[in-house]
Scaffold this motif. Structure first.
Motif: not given
Length: 68
Positions: A4, A6, A26, A47
């Motif tokens: 992930t 951000v 995000r 994240t």
């Protein structure tokens, strides 16, 4: 397992050099916009990677005070 990311931005006072506002988004579209450093760190902390416009010369220098 996918990673992930951000993207962050901070608004810093010209005179006091303090962060007055935090913003983040995000890759899944969820976003954060407020003045709470605790809520910001909670949002960002979930994240794998942090990105941002001018993050090295602007945001990171001020955020290190909050992460300690």
């Amino acid at each position: 397992m996918s990673k992930t990311i951000v993207f962050i931005d901070t608004e810093v006072g010209v005179k006091d050099h303090k962060i007055h506002d935090f913003g983040a988004i995000r890759e899944d579209g969820s976003s954060f916009h407020a003045g709470s450093k605790e809520q910001f760190l909670d949002f960002v902390g979930r994240t794998d990677f942090v990105c941002g416009h001018n993050i090295v010369h602007h945001d990171f220098n001020r955020l290190t005070f909050y992460v300690k």
